[in-house]
Design a protein around this motif. Structure first.
Motif, PDB file in Angstrom:
ATOM      1  N   CYS A 181      19.765  59.037 -80.694  1.00 25.74           N
ATOM      2  CA  CYS A 181      21.126  57.959 -80.933  1.00 25.74           C
ATOM      3  C   CYS A 181      21.052  57.785 -82.015  1.00 25.74           C
ATOM      4  O   CYS A 181      22.394  57.594 -81.500  1.00 25.74           O
ATOM      5  CB  CYS A 181      19.985  57.325 -81.012  1.00 25.74           C
ATOM      6  SG  CYS A 181      19.153  56.650 -78.214  1.00 25.74           S
ATOM      7  N   ALA A 182      20.734  57.639 -83.342  1.00 26.91           N
ATOM      8  CA  ALA A 182      21.753  57.592 -84.330  1.00 26.91           C
ATOM      9  C   ALA A 182      22.433  58.483 -84.535  1.00 26.91           C
ATOM     10  O   ALA A 182      23.149  57.934 -85.270  1.00 26.91           O
ATOM     11  CB  ALA A 182      20.520  57.354 -85.358  1.00 26.91           C
ATOM     12  N   TYR A 183      22.092  59.696 -84.633  1.00 27.77           N
ATOM     13  CA  TYR A 183      22.514  61.062 -84.940  1.00 27.77           C
ATOM     14  C   TYR A 183      24.396  61.183 -83.898  1.00 27.77           C
ATOM     15  O   TYR A 183      25.293  61.137 -84.398  1.00 27.77           O
ATOM     16  CB  TYR A 183      22.439  62.086 -84.689  1.00 27.77           C
ATOM     17  CG  TYR A 183      21.560  62.701 -85.712  1.00 27.77           C
ATOM     18  CD1 TYR A 183      21.909  62.410 -87.565  1.00 27.77           C
ATOM     19  CD2 TYR A 183      20.556  62.978 -86.156  1.00 27.77           C
ATOM     20  CE1 TYR A 183      21.605  62.819 -88.131  1.00 27.77           C
ATOM     21  CE2 TYR A 183      19.138  62.788 -87.103  1.00 27.77           C
ATOM     22  CZ  TYR A 183      20.073  63.112 -88.761  1.00 27.77           C
ATOM     23  OH  TYR A 183      18.724  63.261 -89.736  1.00 27.77           O
ATOM     24  N   ILE A 184      23.246  60.689 -82.858  1.00 25.83           N
ATOM     25  CA  ILE A 184      24.522  60.908 -81.700  1.00 25.83           C
ATOM     26  C   ILE A 184      26.351  59.549 -82.209  1.00 25.83           C
ATOM     27  O   ILE A 184      26.877  59.427 -81.927  1.00 25.83           O
ATOM     28  CB  ILE A 184      24.514  60.391 -79.940  1.00 25.83           C
ATOM     29  CG1 ILE A 184      24.113  61.872 -79.962  1.00 25.83           C
ATOM     30  CG2 ILE A 184      25.622  60.203 -79.496  1.00 25.83           C
ATOM     31  CD1 ILE A 184      23.464  61.638 -78.412  1.00 25.83           C
ATOM     32  N   SER A 185      25.271  58.249 -81.982  1.00 22.28           N
ATOM     33  CA  SER A 185      26.405  57.172 -82.589  1.00 22.28           C
ATOM     34  C   SER A 185      27.349  57.412 -83.387  1.00 22.28           C
ATOM     35  O   SER A 185      28.291  57.160 -83.602  1.00 22.28           O
ATOM     36  CB  SER A 185      25.417  55.638 -82.488  1.00 22.28           C
ATOM     37  OG  SER A 185      25.019  55.602 -81.820  1.00 22.28           O
ATOM     38  N   LEU A 186      26.686  57.794 -84.692  1.00 24.39           N
ATOM     39  CA  LEU A 186      27.410  58.504 -85.816  1.00 24.39           C
ATOM     40  C   LEU A 186      28.422  59.197 -85.945  1.00 24.39           C
ATOM     41  O   LEU A 186      29.640  59.230 -86.771  1.00 24.39           O
ATOM     42  CB  LEU A 186      26.080  59.124 -86.874  1.00 24.39           C
ATOM     43  CG  LEU A 186      25.534  57.893 -87.647  1.00 24.39           C
ATOM     44  CD1 LEU A 186      24.842  58.519 -88.618  1.00 24.39           C
ATOM     45  CD2 LEU A 186      25.976  57.154 -89.027  1.00 24.39           C
ATOM     46  N   THR A 212      36.197  58.161 -83.692  1.00 25.25           N
ATOM     47  CA  THR A 212      36.859  57.253 -83.940  1.00 25.25           C
ATOM     48  C   THR A 212      37.463  56.438 -85.073  1.00 25.25           C
ATOM     49  O   THR A 212      38.206  56.232 -84.702  1.00 25.25           O
ATOM     50  CB  THR A 212      35.833  55.801 -82.465  1.00 25.25           C
ATOM     51  OG1 THR A 212      34.744  55.751 -83.512  1.00 25.25           O
ATOM     52  CG2 THR A 212      36.002  56.295 -81.483  1.00 25.25           C
ATOM     53  N   LEU A 228      30.092  59.906 -82.923  1.00 24.20           N
ATOM     54  CA  LEU A 228      31.105  59.229 -82.078  1.00 24.20           C
ATOM     55  C   LEU A 228      31.873  58.549 -83.005  1.00 24.20           C
ATOM     56  O   LEU A 228      32.946  58.395 -82.434  1.00 24.20           O
ATOM     57  CB  LEU A 228      30.107  57.993 -80.861  1.00 24.20           C
ATOM     58  CG  LEU A 228      31.270  58.171 -80.347  1.00 24.20           C
ATOM     59  CD1 LEU A 228      32.189  58.783 -79.223  1.00 24.20           C
ATOM     60  CD2 LEU A 228      30.109  56.795 -79.171  1.00 24.20           C
ATOM     61  N   LEU A 229      31.407  57.582 -83.504  1.00 28.69           N
ATOM     62  CA  LEU A 229      31.903  56.346 -84.769  1.00 28.69           C
ATOM     63  C   LEU A 229      32.671  57.454 -85.592  1.00 28.69           C
ATOM     64  O   LEU A 229      34.075  56.337 -86.208  1.00 28.69           O
ATOM     65  CB  LEU A 229      31.074  55.569 -86.136  1.00 28.69           C
ATOM     66  CG  LEU A 229      30.010  54.386 -84.812  1.00 28.69           C
ATOM     67  CD1 LEU A 229      29.056  53.933 -85.699  1.00 28.69           C
ATOM     68  CD2 LEU A 229      31.477  53.695 -84.926  1.00 28.69           C
ATOM     69  N   SER A 230      31.950  58.417 -86.281  1.00 35.04           N
ATOM     70  CA  SER A 230      32.653  59.442 -87.214  1.00 35.04           C
ATOM     71  C   SER A 230      34.348  59.985 -86.223  1.00 35.04           C
ATOM     72  O   SER A 230      34.758  59.340 -87.561  1.00 35.04           O
ATOM     73  CB  SER A 230      32.772  60.178 -87.756  1.00 35.04           C
ATOM     74  OG  SER A 230      31.045  60.418 -88.560  1.00 35.04           O
TER      75      SER A 230
END
Length: 197
Positions: free
Chosen positions: A45-50, A56, A52-54
């Motif tokens: 979850c942390a890697y996917i969020s990072l 956006t 996606l944030l990168s």
């Protein structure tokens, strides 16, 4: 344009009717499941969020620089998505929770039926199934079974459409033999009567 019901959408997905969409969903979901098999769910979850944030944040900075250079007043690049209402309708939540409650109650009744031996044959069948599951559990963990089930969900409909006649023939043979064996076992168990069909 008429929107599809979610069941039709899932059926189209599993039958590969829109190859591109199915390939993206299958590939991304399989990648997620395989990631979960090697890393913890927190890490995934942390890697996917990072990731996606990168994307956006980079896009927002790029659009900001572009607006500054071109001296335009385009505003926030994600404004269209920020203005959308994403709240779940209360009626939909109530409808699905009511449906889930019906299934939970049915499962509880069935478990009571099996564990309190209301019908000896059904409880024995359940015991055999659980005994087989001990061997399956020794070979595979839960996530591996989910991955295999997921791959099967995307391959079985296509295979069944192609070889339906042969599969149905062998299924009927197995069903007949299983019914014969169950009938013989029921005849030997005292007090067990075959169910009327």
């Amino acid at each position: 344009m008429e929107t599809k019901h979610w069941k039709e959408w899932v059926e189209d997905l599993l039958h590969w009717r829109d190859f591109q969409r199915t390939a993206v969903v299958f590939g991304a979901s399989l990648f997620l499941l395989l990631s979960l098999s090697t890393c913890s769910i927190v890490s995934v979850c942390a890697y996917i969020s990072l990731a996606l944030l990168s994307v956006t944040i980079s896009f927002r900075i790029y659009k900001g620089i572009l607006q500054a250079v071109q001296k335009s007043e385009d505003g926030h690049p994600f404004k269209m998505y920020l203005d959308q209402d994403i709240a779940l309708p209360a009626e939909t939540v109530h409808t699905y929770s009511d449906k889930a409650l019906v299934h939970v109650n049915r499962c509880l009744k069935e478990l009571r039926h099996l564990f309190l031996v209301e019908d000896l044959v059904d409880s024995l069948k359940f015991a055999v199934l659980m005994w087989i599951c001990t061997y399956i559990g020794a070979l595979f963990n839960g996530l591996t079974l989910i991955i295999l089930g997921f791959i099967g969900a995307f391959t079985w409909p296509v295979v069944y459409d192609k070889y339906q006649k042969e599969i149905d023939h062998y299924y009927d043979l197995v069903k007949k033999h299983t019914k014969d064996i169950c009938g013989k076992i029921q005849a030997k168990i005292p007090g067990a009567k075959p169910k009327a069909e």
